[in-house]
Enzyme design. Structure first.
Site, PDB file in Angstrom:
ATOM      1  N   HIS A  39       0.660  -1.060   0.211  1.00  0.00           N
ATOM      2  CA  HIS A  39       0.005  -0.003  -0.043  1.00  0.00           C
ATOM      3  C   HIS A  39       0.930   1.012   0.098  1.00  0.00           C
ATOM      4  O   HIS A  39       0.608   2.346  -0.389  1.00  0.00           O
ATOM      5  CB  HIS A  39      -0.893   0.044   1.298  1.00  0.00           C
ATOM      6  CG  HIS A  39      -1.971  -1.124   1.295  1.00  0.00           C
ATOM      7  ND1 HIS A  39      -1.996  -1.830   2.380  1.00  0.00           N
ATOM      8  CD2 HIS A  39      -3.033  -1.361   0.441  1.00  0.00           C
ATOM      9  CE1 HIS A  39      -3.427  -2.621   2.133  1.00  0.00           C
ATOM     10  NE2 HIS A  39      -3.704  -2.351   0.998  1.00  0.00           N
ATOM     11  N   LYS A  88     -15.770  -7.429   4.434  1.00  0.00           N
ATOM     12  CA  LYS A  88     -14.615  -7.657   5.401  1.00  0.00           C
ATOM     13  C   LYS A  88     -14.997  -7.309   6.669  1.00  0.00           C
ATOM     14  O   LYS A  88     -15.641  -6.156   7.132  1.00  0.00           O
ATOM     15  CB  LYS A  88     -13.410  -7.300   4.869  1.00  0.00           C
ATOM     16  CG  LYS A  88     -12.725  -7.622   3.546  1.00  0.00           C
ATOM     17  CD  LYS A  88     -11.616  -7.062   3.084  1.00  0.00           C
ATOM     18  CE  LYS A  88     -10.820  -7.303   2.085  1.00  0.00           C
ATOM     19  NZ  LYS A  88      -9.772  -6.481   1.471  1.00  0.00           N
ATOM     20  N   ARG A  91      -1.487  -6.642  -7.916  1.00  0.00           N
ATOM     21  CA  ARG A  91      -0.552  -7.782  -8.048  1.00  0.00           C
ATOM     22  C   ARG A  91      -0.584  -8.682  -8.650  1.00  0.00           C
ATOM     23  O   ARG A  91       0.435  -9.364  -9.173  1.00  0.00           O
ATOM     24  CB  ARG A  91      -0.494  -8.114  -6.268  1.00  0.00           C
ATOM     25  CG  ARG A  91      -0.335  -7.145  -5.407  1.00  0.00           C
ATOM     26  CD  ARG A  91      -0.839  -7.574  -3.947  1.00  0.00           C
ATOM     27  NE  ARG A  91      -2.112  -7.945  -3.941  1.00  0.00           N
ATOM     28  CZ  ARG A  91      -2.932  -8.238  -2.998  1.00  0.00           C
ATOM     29  NH1 ARG A  91      -2.240  -8.825  -1.941  1.00  0.00           N
ATOM     30  NH2 ARG A  91      -4.188  -8.753  -3.086  1.00  0.00           N
ATOM     31  N   SER A 146      -2.742  -7.898   3.616  1.00  0.00           N
ATOM     32  CA  SER A 146      -3.070  -7.513   4.885  1.00  0.00           C
ATOM     33  C   SER A 146      -3.388  -8.652   5.783  1.00  0.00           C
ATOM     34  O   SER A 146      -3.145  -8.868   6.791  1.00  0.00           O
ATOM     35  CB  SER A 146      -4.337  -6.651   4.990  1.00  0.00           C
ATOM     36  OG  SER A 146      -4.006  -5.470   4.106  1.00  0.00           O
TER      37      SER A 146
HETATM   38  N1  COA Z   1       0.084  -4.423  -1.860  1.00  0.00           N
HETATM   39  C1  COA Z   1       0.029  -5.237  -0.991  1.00  0.00           C
HETATM   40  N2  COA Z   1      -1.423  -5.799  -0.712  1.00  0.00           N
HETATM   41  C2  COA Z   1      -2.410  -5.030  -1.740  1.00  0.00           C
HETATM   42  C3  COA Z   1      -2.078  -4.242  -2.469  1.00  0.00           C
HETATM   43  C4  COA Z   1      -0.798  -3.883  -2.813  1.00  0.00           C
HETATM   44  N3  COA Z   1      -0.470  -2.922  -3.693  1.00  0.00           N
HETATM   45  N4  COA Z   1      -3.246  -3.704  -3.108  1.00  0.00           N
HETATM   46  C5  COA Z   1      -4.099  -4.361  -2.365  1.00  0.00           C
HETATM   47  N5  COA Z   1      -3.519  -5.305  -1.523  1.00  0.00           N
HETATM   48  C6  COA Z   1      -4.302  -6.230  -0.756  1.00  0.00           C
HETATM   49  C7  COA Z   1      -4.684  -5.775   0.707  1.00  0.00           C
HETATM   50  O1  COA Z   1      -3.595  -6.050   1.415  1.00  0.00           O
HETATM   51  C8  COA Z   1      -5.920  -6.484   1.068  1.00  0.00           C
HETATM   52  O2  COA Z   1      -5.398  -7.962   1.254  1.00  0.00           O
HETATM   53  P1  COA Z   1      -6.542  -8.810   2.141  1.00  0.00           P
HETATM   54  O3  COA Z   1      -7.652  -9.054   1.495  1.00  0.00           O
HETATM   55  O4  COA Z   1      -5.567  -9.981   2.516  1.00  0.00           O
HETATM   56  O5  COA Z   1      -6.696  -8.242   3.463  1.00  0.00           O
HETATM   57  C9  COA Z   1      -6.550  -6.618  -0.288  1.00  0.00           C
HETATM   58  O6  COA Z   1      -5.423  -6.586  -1.106  1.00  0.00           O
HETATM   59  C10 COA Z   1      -7.395  -5.581  -0.616  1.00  0.00           C
HETATM   60  O7  COA Z   1      -7.407  -4.630   0.250  1.00  0.00           O
HETATM   61  P2  COA Z   1      -7.331  -3.110   0.265  1.00  0.00           P
HETATM   62  O8  COA Z   1      -6.521  -2.665  -1.206  1.00  0.00           O
HETATM   63  O9  COA Z   1      -7.061  -2.553   1.583  1.00  0.00           O
HETATM   64  O10 COA Z   1      -8.915  -2.739   0.011  1.00  0.00           O
HETATM   65  P3  COA Z   1      -9.988  -3.433  -0.508  1.00  0.00           P
HETATM   66  O11 COA Z   1      -9.778  -4.106  -1.723  1.00  0.00           O
HETATM   67  O12 COA Z   1     -10.729  -4.061   0.648  1.00  0.00           O
HETATM   68  O13 COA Z   1     -10.731  -2.195  -0.771  1.00  0.00           O
HETATM   69  C11 COA Z   1     -12.676  -0.661  -1.370  1.00  0.00           C
HETATM   70  C12 COA Z   1     -12.229  -2.248  -1.303  1.00  0.00           C
HETATM   71  C13 COA Z   1     -12.704  -0.338   0.023  1.00  0.00           C
HETATM   72  C14 COA Z   1     -11.858   0.318  -2.056  1.00  0.00           C
HETATM   73  C15 COA Z   1     -14.145  -1.042  -1.733  1.00  0.00           C
HETATM   74  O14 COA Z   1     -14.637  -1.977  -0.863  1.00  0.00           O
HETATM   75  C16 COA Z   1     -15.020   0.313  -1.783  1.00  0.00           C
HETATM   76  O15 COA Z   1     -14.912   0.988  -2.668  1.00  0.00           O
HETATM   77  N6  COA Z   1     -15.718   0.629  -0.456  1.00  0.00           N
HETATM   78  C17 COA Z   1     -16.599   1.682  -0.286  1.00  0.00           C
HETATM   79  C18 COA Z   1     -18.285   1.104  -0.624  1.00  0.00           C
HETATM   80  C19 COA Z   1     -18.568   1.375  -2.114  1.00  0.00           C
HETATM   81  O16 COA Z   1     -18.383   1.921  -2.791  1.00  0.00           O
HETATM   82  N7  COA Z   1     -18.960  -0.092  -2.435  1.00  0.00           N
HETATM   83  C20 COA Z   1     -19.056  -0.297  -3.932  1.00  0.00           C
HETATM   84  C21 COA Z   1     -17.935  -0.943  -4.549  1.00  0.00           C
HETATM   85  S1  COA Z   1     -18.399  -1.217  -6.196  1.00  0.00           S
END
Ligand code: COA
Length: 168
Positions: free
Chosen positions: A17, A41, A90, A128
């Site tokens: 991140h 989540k 990734r 994560s």
């Molecule tokens: N390096 C390492 N890990 C990464 C990464 C990177 N560059 N990019 C993503 N990840 C990993 C994270 O560690 C996490 O791992 P985990 O699943 O093992 O916990 C996973 O990929 C994704 O997590 P993260 O990037 O923190 O966020 P997310 O994908 O959970 O985020 C939101 C999603 C919050 C952007 C999305 O749910 C959202 O927009 N929510 C708001 C409500 C909404 O509008 N919903 C409609 C969406 S269409």
């Protein structure tokens, strides 16, 4: 040079991140790193803890603001009048996930734009959930988590693991 948004769950933030956010900050005037809810989540760290950790990681980046928002990503994009949302990928499976999210977001907001940055190969294994698992068993997470928050994350995961064991 515009406003970008880097959204995520950040539960907890990882080196991956951090890398994506720093590269994105170099490409825009203002970057908002925002903690958003992910309905699929159950977060381990509170929103306040995640915001604090991100603030600690980015305190040296003058054009980066850490925020949280309890709503839809598209509404936050509108609120900040941002020109793009940044996400890191990734792997192929990340790409498919991001494509689905971008398509859904574009249905909600016609001007929704997404910038994809490729993860550094050496950080592509990080996630994560791996951090949470390794840390909860007292393993060394220092290669996966930004140095400024390693101690906090390790302590917090170990104490949570002990609390969970007491309730078993
Ligand atoms: N390096 C390492 N890990 C990464 C990464 C990177 N560059 N990019 C993503 N990840 C990993 C994270 O560690 C996490 O791992 P985990 O699943 O093992 O916990 C996973 O990929 C994704 O997590 P993260 O990037 O923190 O966020 P997310 O994908 O959970 O985020 C939101 C999603 C919050 C952007 C999305 O749910 C959202 O927009 N929510 C708001 C409500 C909404 O509008 N919903 C409609 C969406 S269409």
């Amino acid at each position: 040079m515009n406003t970008f948004i880097y959204p995520g769950t950040f539960d907890p933030p990882t080196m991956g991140h951090l890398d994506i956010a720093r590269r994105a900050a170099a490409l825009c005037r203002n970057l908002y790193v925002v903690v958003l809810p992910n309905a699929s989540k159950q977060a381990c760290f509170s929103v306040e803890e995640r915001v604090k950790m991100l603030q600690t990681c980015f305190e040296d980046l003058p054009n980066c603001t850490v925020d949280h928002y309890n709503g839809l990503l598209v509404d936050y994009v509108r609120l900040k009048q941002a020109s793009a949302v940044v996400r890191g990928i990734r792997s192929e499976s990340d790409l498919r996930y991001e494509q689905d999210m971008a398509t859904a977001n574009r249905l909600l907001y016609r001007d929704f734009e997404m910038l994809i940055l490729l993860s550094r190969p050496d950080l592509a294994f990080t996630s994560s959930s791996i951090v949470r698992e390794v840390g909860s068993f007292g393993g060394d997470i220092s290669a996966m988590v930004p140095p400024a928050i390693v101690d906090f994350v390790s302590r917090r995961l170990k104490s949570r693991h002990q609390e969970d064991k007491l309730h078993e």
